[in-house]
Design a protein around this motif. Structure first.
Motif, PDB file in Angstrom:
ATOM      1  N   GLU A 219      -3.628   2.289   5.167  1.00 50.57           N
ATOM      2  CA  GLU A 219      -3.911   2.519   6.593  1.00 50.57           C
ATOM      3  C   GLU A 219      -2.628   2.747   7.386  1.00 50.57           C
ATOM      4  OE1 GLU A 219      -6.263  -0.839   7.801  1.00 50.57           O
ATOM      5  OE2 GLU A 219      -8.126   0.051   7.055  1.00 50.57           O
ATOM      6  N   ILE A 220      -1.600   1.947   7.110  1.00 51.55           N
ATOM      7  CA  ILE A 220      -0.348   2.088   7.858  1.00 51.55           C
ATOM      8  C   ILE A 220       0.372   3.379   7.453  1.00 51.55           C
ATOM      9  CG2 ILE A 220       1.206   0.738   6.368  1.00 51.55           C
ATOM     10  CD1 ILE A 220       1.201   0.414  10.140  1.00 51.55           C
TER      11      ILE A 220
ATOM     12  N   GLU B 101      -4.757  -1.999   3.436  1.00 51.68           N
ATOM     13  CA  GLU B 101      -3.914  -2.173   4.626  1.00 51.68           C
ATOM     14  C   GLU B 101      -2.654  -1.318   4.560  1.00 51.68           C
ATOM     15  OE1 GLU B 101      -5.866  -6.270   3.881  1.00 51.68           O
ATOM     16  OE2 GLU B 101      -4.989  -4.678   2.687  1.00 51.68           O
ATOM     17  N   VAL B 102      -2.071  -1.215   3.368  1.00 50.10           N
ATOM     18  CA  VAL B 102      -0.869  -0.394   3.196  1.00 50.10           C
ATOM     19  C   VAL B 102      -1.230   1.077   3.377  1.00 50.10           C
ATOM     20  CG1 VAL B 102       0.922   0.340   1.576  1.00 50.10           C
ATOM     21  CG2 VAL B 102       0.292  -2.069   1.693  1.00 50.10           C
TER      22      VAL B 102
ATOM     23  N   ILE C 128       1.461  -9.020   1.355  1.00 46.83           N
ATOM     24  CA  ILE C 128       1.004  -7.756   1.940  1.00 46.83           C
ATOM     25  C   ILE C 128       1.170  -7.785   3.458  1.00 46.83           C
ATOM     26  CG2 ILE C 128      -1.022  -6.275   2.348  1.00 46.83           C
ATOM     27  CD1 ILE C 128       0.172  -5.937  -0.437  1.00 46.83           C
ATOM     28  N   ASP C 129       0.871  -8.914   4.074  1.00 51.35           N
ATOM     29  CA  ASP C 129       1.051  -9.068   5.520  1.00 51.35           C
ATOM     30  C   ASP C 129       2.515  -8.835   5.901  1.00 51.35           C
ATOM     31  OD1 ASP C 129       0.322  -9.704   8.177  1.00 51.35           O
ATOM     32  OD2 ASP C 129       0.913 -11.796   7.896  1.00 51.35           O
TER      33      ASP C 129
ATOM     34  N   ILE D 214       3.259  -5.070   5.577  1.00 51.82           N
ATOM     35  CA  ILE D 214       2.685  -4.373   6.739  1.00 51.82           C
ATOM     36  C   ILE D 214       3.591  -4.556   7.955  1.00 51.82           C
ATOM     37  CG2 ILE D 214       0.735  -4.308   8.366  1.00 51.82           C
ATOM     38  CD1 ILE D 214       0.137  -3.156   5.556  1.00 51.82           C
ATOM     39  N   HIS D 215       4.110  -5.750   8.128  1.00 50.73           N
ATOM     40  CA  HIS D 215       5.015  -6.039   9.249  1.00 50.73           C
ATOM     41  C   HIS D 215       6.270  -5.157   9.163  1.00 50.73           C
ATOM     42  CE1 HIS D 215       6.897  -8.474  12.401  1.00 50.73           C
ATOM     43  NE2 HIS D 215       8.010  -8.290  11.705  1.00 50.73           N
TER      44      HIS D 215
ATOM     45  N   THR E  16      -3.508  -0.807  -1.939  1.00 53.34           N
ATOM     46  CA  THR E  16      -3.982  -1.801  -0.985  1.00 53.34           C
ATOM     47  C   THR E  16      -4.408  -1.097   0.301  1.00 53.34           C
ATOM     48  OG1 THR E  16      -2.388  -3.366  -1.895  1.00 53.34           O
ATOM     49  CG2 THR E  16      -3.373  -3.946   0.213  1.00 53.34           C
TER      50      THR E  16
ATOM     51  N   VAL F  78       6.717  -2.278   7.455  1.00 55.96           N
ATOM     52  CA  VAL F  78       6.402  -0.850   7.609  1.00 55.96           C
ATOM     53  C   VAL F  78       6.042  -0.533   9.061  1.00 55.96           C
ATOM     54  CG1 VAL F  78       4.910   1.049   6.851  1.00 55.96           C
ATOM     55  CG2 VAL F  78       5.707  -0.641   5.195  1.00 55.96           C
ATOM     56  N   SER F  79       5.260  -1.413   9.699  1.00 53.42           N
ATOM     57  CA  SER F  79       4.894  -1.209  11.113  1.00 53.42           C
ATOM     58  C   SER F  79       6.136  -1.150  11.982  1.00 53.42           C
ATOM     59  CB  SER F  79       3.988  -2.348  11.608  1.00 53.42           C
ATOM     60  OG  SER F  79       2.781  -2.346  10.914  1.00 53.42           O
TER      61      SER F  79
END
Length: 196
Positions: free
Chosen positions: A119-120, A116-117, A55-56, A59-60, A114, A62-63
């Motif tokens: 949120e992004i 975090e996903v 997931i990290d 996130i990287h 998820t 997608v960010s």
């Protein structure tokens, strides 16, 4: 896939590029850290040195495309290219960035539960609305948008435009990306009636 190693890029970048290839092929739900390590010729230790988990890593990725989109949009705004050209360039920008990812990856992304996903993705949506409002204000200022068109209606029209561009039926009608964008772009601005 190991040809990436010959390009003098970091191990982290190799992991990211190989992950995107796997996510594009299978979606990220099906891909394991082990498969990412095998494909990128990395050990699990190397993977976990750069990312705490899958997931990290997502996130990287997608960010990075959110930041790239925002940066390129800001640069377009600085160029003062005019409202019509700006909308056209933003369409190309979105296609260029999102075109790097397949339906498999994007479906898993938008269906992810998820936190975090989510949120992004919320940030991506927020940024998109803010950028669209900046475009609207420019269009009003330059007299390119009818003063009766509210910002809410403009946002609504952009949503329709975006859905139209990615609608499989429209893609089938206009498989060539440039021609498809030109037809949709012209429809957005001028409607069906031909103008000189």
């Amino acid at each position: 896939m190991h040809t990436l190693e010959n390009m003098k890029i970091s191990k982290k970048e190799i992991i990211i590029e190989c992950s995107i290839q796997l996510f594009n092929q299978y979606g990220f739900k099906k891909v394991t850290v082990e498969e990412i390590c095998d494909t990128s010729n990395s050990s699990k230790g190397t993977f976990y040195k750069h990312f705490s988990n899958k997931i990290d890593l997502i996130i990287h990725i997608v960010s990075a495309f959110v930041n790239e989109g925002n940066e390129r949009f800001k640069n377009l705004m600085k160029e003062e290219i005019g409202f019509e050209m700006l909308v056209k360039e933003v369409l190309y920008l979105k296609q260029d960035i999102m075109g790097k990812y397949t339906i498999h990856f994007l479906t898993d992304l938008y269906e992810s539960d998820t936190l975090e996903v989510q949120e992004i993705l919320n940030k991506l949506h927020e940024d998109s609305i803010n950028n669209s409002l900046m475009m609207y204000e420019l269009g009003i200022k330059q007299g390119k948008i009818n003063s009766h068109v509210t910002s809410d209606f403009f946002l609504y029209q952009l949503e329709i435009l975006d859905k139209t561009r990615t609608d499989p039926r429209v893609i089938k009608m206009y498989p060539d990306f440039k021609k498809r964008n030109m037809v949709i772009f012209n429809q957005f601005f001028y409607g069906l009636v031909k103008r000189d």
